[in-house]
Design a protein around this motif. Structure first.
Motif, PDB file in Angstrom:
ATOM      1  N   ASP A 108      41.177  33.501  34.660  1.00 23.73           N
ATOM      2  CA  ASP A 108      42.600  33.605  34.981  1.00 23.73           C
ATOM      3  C   ASP A 108      43.313  32.268  34.762  1.00 23.73           C
ATOM      4  O   ASP A 108      42.810  31.204  35.104  1.00 23.73           O
ATOM      5  N   THR A 134      35.780  32.881  46.070  1.00 28.24           N
ATOM      6  CA  THR A 134      36.513  34.148  45.970  1.00 28.24           C
ATOM      7  C   THR A 134      35.557  35.336  45.982  1.00 28.24           C
ATOM      8  O   THR A 134      35.800  36.332  46.680  1.00 28.24           O
ATOM      9  N   THR A 147      35.211  40.681  39.862  1.00 34.61           N
ATOM     10  CA  THR A 147      36.018  39.623  40.461  1.00 34.61           C
ATOM     11  C   THR A 147      35.733  38.287  39.785  1.00 34.61           C
ATOM     12  O   THR A 147      36.656  37.549  39.438  1.00 34.61           O
ATOM     13  N   TYR A 184      43.774  35.288  45.347  1.00 35.18           N
ATOM     14  CA  TYR A 184      42.819  36.152  44.648  1.00 35.18           C
ATOM     15  C   TYR A 184      42.276  37.218  45.590  1.00 35.18           C
ATOM     16  O   TYR A 184      42.144  38.379  45.213  1.00 35.18           O
ATOM     17  N   VAL A 220      38.554  36.082  37.862  1.00 36.97           N
ATOM     18  CA  VAL A 220      38.941  34.797  38.442  1.00 36.97           C
ATOM     19  C   VAL A 220      38.628  33.663  37.471  1.00 36.97           C
ATOM     20  O   VAL A 220      39.448  32.783  37.234  1.00 36.97           O
TER      21      VAL A 220
END
Lengths: 289, 278
Positions: free
Chosen positions: B212, B82, B205, B148, B209
């Motif tokens: 999450d 991601t 990020t 994402y 991520v």
């Protein structure tokens, strides 16, 4: 010809990425709105029901309760977090030793996963705090606050605040660092010290950072989910069901796909309204300076 | 500057006191993770005392029960891919939009359209996305990564095109005069200049991520794939009343991010501040 090459390249970049965004953001959003007008259960056939879901939404006690709970949590947590963060930031920005150690340590809670933090605190609230309270002799705290419908939200607030304070403190510190030293010196000559200095000099200068923190806090706490999942699962007696949790729980597995889609649409509008109102309000404040 | 180094001892004392609200839960987590169930008594000494032996047996058992290495590998894979995709895709999109949005209706519309995606809560996308990813055969880790990339696009594009304002057009024009294509100019000149913003985007990020729960929970439900947080959720019932085992598992899931924080603390703090303030 050169100009054309540039134009084509930019289009070739923009269009596929825009398509990806539309596919996984715009289309599901539109589908969500469409489902909100149906009685879809998540599987099988469904019919159009017009505005029925929306009408039912406003008379549904459980939904109403989740909105009240979510807003109460968001407002109280935002206030608690901002007061503590601001005090912490002032202390961390003051004349202290081991500054970078303290800053690093105070930020630590923010990087940990909210779910696991929630599980850890769940155990503390259930076993350790009651044990400590009954040892000290505070009867009212000798049972777990998470099992009391009137007090469980406090537990959730504590866990949310524990992590959010770290973030807000760091933002306030970067705000305080933008205040030039000579402002304090000039203010000192006019007799502005202590609370007066903060109220009339420091705070007006860091209002932009205050607005960032307000927007961040309110938006994050309105969408609270992980902490609920780890601490109470919406209980006891549905007293701590946040809007996101209710949509997830009843929409994904409770057979209320259509009805909770309507709830999600209303929730979306509420988030947009609150965010826009906050930004309008804070930009009007900044202009006055 | 001549400044007397007066330490504010009152602030110091309060800060140390405040630190205990962070240190105490972490201390208890570590201690409980090492103890045996028989050591868990309800007395104050039973709660606070150190474990009798520092045995790793809880951790071995927790790794076995939650299939730790598998979840760790999934979390790492999803986070790294991601972050790499976000830096590549969001930066070039931020560039294309940032350079064209002034005076071009199409680009300024696309910019506003994507950035306003920040207001869309996951709650409204969750149910349709669960359906849609299942229909498209994306109810797996790859689907989660794609989502994402879409979810963090508004924020990251805002950051990148904001940063672009500081980069003079003259650089690109010079490259164009030398005959370089726009594509080449971007990767050779602009992309390297945006390095500070790449660091911010990577940190923001990666943290979001890694921690999450909701996206993998909704998208990968029922598949055998777990991320680290998802494993805690899914195996919660298997720990039963063995809290020591549960805490060993919690601690294991926190260790990777703690290591990351200790190593990159400065970058993380800078990244978080940059991201929030811009």
């Amino acid at each position: 010809m050169m100009k054309n090459e540039r134009k084509i390249t930019f289009l070739c970049i923009t269009i596929p990425i825009l398509a990806l965004f539309v596919c996984f953001n715009t289309i599901p959003l539109i589908r969500g709105v469409i489902y909100s007008f149906t009685n879809f259960k998540g599987f099988g056939k469904y019919d159009w029901v017009g505005m029925r879901n929306y009408i039912d939404l406003f008379s549904d006690a459980r939904v109403g309760k989740s909105y009240l709970f979510t807003f109460k949590l968001a407002i109280v947590t935002t206030i608690v977090v901002n007061v503590i963060s601001l005090l912490l930031a002032l202390a961390l920005n003051g004349k202290i030793r081991a500054k970078s150690f303290f800053r690093g340590a105070y930020f630590l809670p923010n990087i940990l996963g909210a779910l696991v933090v929630g599980y850890i605190f769940n155990y503390f609230f259930t076993y350790i705090f009651p044990a400590l309270a009954s040892m000290v002799g505070i009867e009212s705290l000798s049972t777990s606050i998470l099992s009391s419908p009137s007090k469980a939200w406090i537990g959730i607030m504590v866990v949310c605040a524990w992590q959010a304070i770290a973030m807000n403190t760091i933002i306030y510190i970067s705000g305080l660092q933008t205040v030039p030293e000579d402002v304090y010196e000039a203010g000192g000559l006019d007799g502005a010290t202590g609370w007066k200095q903060f109220r009339y000099l420091t705070f007006p200068l860091i209002i932009p950072f205050f607005s960032i923190n307000m927007v961040l806090c309110v938006k994050n706490f309105l969408m609270v989910f992980d902490q609920i999942m780890a601490l109470t699962k919406g209980g006891p007696a549905q007293s701590t069901e946040s809007i996101s949790y209710l949509i997830y729980n009843n929409g994904m597995s409770g057979g209320q796909f259509g009805f909770q889609s309507a709830n999600a649409v209303v929730f979306f509008l509420v988030i947009v309204f609150v965010s826009v109102a906050q930004m309008k309000f804070s930009s009007s404040k900044e202009e006055q300076l | 500057m001549i400044e007397k180094k007066n330490t504010n001892w009152l602030a110091m004392a309060l800060l140390i006191l405040g630190l205990s609200t962070i240190a105490f839960p972490l201390y208890l987590t570590i201690v409980i993770a090492f103890k045996q169930p028989s050591e868990m008594t309800n007395s104050i000494s039973g709660i606070l005392s150190l474990p009798k032996t520092w045995s790793l047996s809880n951790f071995r058992e927790a790794m076995r029960v939650t299939n730790f290495w598998h979840s760790l590998a999934n979390s790492l894979l999803i986070t790294i891919v991601t972050v790499v995709l976000s830096i590549a895709i969001h930066s070039i999109m931020g560039y294309a939009l940032g350079r064209n949005k002034a005076g071009n209706k199409f680009y300024s519309f696309v910019y506003l359209f994507i950035v306003s995606g920040m207001f869309v809560p996951f709650a409204i996308l969750m149910m349709p996305l669960a359906k849609q990813t299942a229909e498209m055969g994306l109810a797996n880790w790859f689907g989660v990564i794609l989502l994402y990339v879409v979810f963090y696009m508004p924020m990251n594009i805002l950051l990148y095109s904001g940063y672009l304002v500081n980069i003079p057009m003259a650089l690109e024009e010079a490259a164009r005069v030398d005959g370089a294509s726009t594509w080449r100019t971007y990767w050779k000149i602009i992309f390297p200049i945006m390095k500070p913003m790449h660091a911010t985007v990577a940190v923001l990020t990666a943290l979001s991520v890694w921690n999450d729960v909701m996206t993998p929970l909704v998208i990968m439900a029922g598949s055998e794939t777990n991320t680290l947080p998802l494993a805690q959720l899914n195996f919660q019932s298997q720990f039963g009343t063995n809290y020591n085992l549960a805490f060993a598992s919690y601690l294991l899931s926190l260790i990777p991010i703690l290591i990351f924080y200790v190593i990159c603390q400065k970058q993380i703090l800078n990244g978080v501040v940059n991201g929030a303030v811009k």
